[in-house]
Scaffold this motif. Sequence first.
Motif, short mmCIF file in Angstrom:
data_model
loop_
_atom_site.label_atom_id
_atom_site.label_comp_id
_atom_site.label_asym_id
_atom_site.label_seq_id
_atom_site.Cartn_x
_atom_site.Cartn_y
_atom_site.Cartn_z
N PRO A 72 0.62 -1.19 -0.01
CA PRO A 72 -0.01 -0.07 0.02
C PRO A 72 0.98 1.27 0.01
O PRO A 72 1.92 1.29 0.69
N ASN A 73 0.25 2.31 -0.84
CA ASN A 73 1.36 3.68 -0.75
C ASN A 73 1.14 4.31 0.42
O ASN A 73 1.93 5.39 0.47
N TYR A 74 0.24 4.04 1.46
CA TYR A 74 0.43 4.83 2.55
C TYR A 74 1.40 4.17 3.67
O TYR A 74 1.47 4.68 4.66
N THR A 75 2.13 3.20 3.13
CA THR A 75 3.13 2.33 4.08
C THR A 75 4.06 3.48 4.50
O THR A 75 4.84 3.80 3.59
N ALA A 76 4.39 3.53 6.05
CA ALA A 76 5.43 4.28 6.42
C ALA A 76 6.52 3.39 7.03
O ALA A 76 7.65 3.99 6.86
N VAL A 77 6.29 2.35 7.48
CA VAL A 77 7.24 1.50 8.09
C VAL A 77 7.35 0.16 7.51
O VAL A 77 6.26 -0.50 7.60
N LEU A 78 8.15 -0.30 6.71
CA LEU A 78 8.19 -1.67 6.23
C LEU A 78 9.23 -2.84 7.06
O LEU A 78 10.35 -2.25 6.64
N ASP A 79 8.90 -3.70 7.53
CA ASP A 79 9.89 -4.46 8.29
C ASP A 79 9.85 -5.86 7.49
O ASP A 79 9.16 -6.76 7.56
#
Length: 510
Positions: A72-79
Amino acid sequence: MPAPFSAGGRPLGPPRVPTGALLGGVLRFLSLALLLPWVAGSTLNCHKTCICASNIVSCSKMNLTSIPTSLPNYTAVLDLSYNSISRLRAEWTTVKMVKLHNLLLSHNGMNFISSEAFVYVTQLRYLDLSSNSLRQLDELIFEPLKELEVLLLYNNHISQIDRSAFSGLGNLQKLYLSQNQVSRFPLELVKEKTRLKNLSLLDVSSNRVKVLPVQELKVLPAWIKNGLYFHNNPFACDCELYNMLAHWHIRRLSSAVDFKDDYTCVLPGAQKTTVPVFDLNGSHMNCSTVKAADEETYLDQTLVLSCDTRHRDMHKTWVMPGNVLVAPGINRSAVVLADGSLEISKVRAEDSGVYTCFAVSEALNETVYVTVKVNNFTLSGGGETLNTAYTTLVGCLASVILVLIYLYLTPCRCFCCPGHSKAKSQQEDSIHSSVLSATPTHEDLATKAGLSRHVAFIDPKDLQGQNGKLNPDGEEDRDRDQEGRRERGQRKKSDADSISSVCSDTPIVV
């Protein structure tokens, strides 16, 4: 199509498949069907494979070999940590993720990063690539990350770093390169004119650096040295290294205080003994003990005191000796500059003492003490004094040389030269009277003669019967006339006696 027949002419049925083998094949097919989408790059599933919490997407420990698509383009943190993503390709995302600011890719065994891997995530502020298998950092690999503040690269196998690998990271504040195989200290990252202007922490500890650029590190601002970690490297023992770290420890810089016991070095010699750096002032190398340095200046000079704090961008206030606050209009000779330094113009002797700088920020307070010693003479005056002393010394030496020449290098006497004896006698009489008149032997005679009288020596033969005393009958004038005639008529005869008269200590007043 007719059914197949057996050897006896009877028709045969369809071939039988064992039930166990059939069941195993079905299970293998289903498992491949489930895993294949993830291997090829599956669509994100926030219910089964990842955890989605608002703008946070966590796919940690999911045995992924590639990054899920359709994030999703609203992702701020990707682990994506603790997976098996060995290569970070350029196409891992095909859309711009302008809100992504944290990307975690640690513990993946990653050994390759494409030069275009970060083209669509230019707003990253935190990137974790630690605990992977990276071996080199190519040129301009992180250039698109203009907003990056923290970069974690520790616990890899990095041995080669291109000098432009970190170019473009204008906002980078913390860079962790510890536990790698780096053999060259990256001075360009902290040196003036080439450094990353916002970098406040550089960790190159636990690497293979053997030589440090000590002189360049000494002149760095304290807020950079406070976050410069290079402990646990195989440095060669050196007193310059000890002096630098000892000064940092006196200033209570975190890099020297927090890891004091981890700074070691290798002693010269075949045994390659490893010792603590802070023990080099003992029996190992007998380095001089370091004390806090003072500022030294001269009268009428301009002195600038730096408030070299361990943290950046702090409000600084100065207090002079005697607890005098430096403020506009109070002390015209002391002015606080724009960078927080204190400028003292035309230094006076009473300016000696301890100056205190109070540095304040929203997070912490810091106090810096600077001791100033003012010499009681001007810098130019000291040079004039030295020149005067030098001139006096040269003059004394010249006088001594002239005296020695006069005493020991005078021309040899020539008794056979015509006219020489007369000139010589006149010269010796003149010399004797001028030399001996200044030091009369008998004070009673000198007192009776007065200040304007001259003292001379006469031939002892002329004083026989008088015991060296004055003529009691008042015939002094007659004797003097006879002596003058005898001297005019028999000048050559008196030459030999004139030599002995020099050694006589009996003066006569004339």
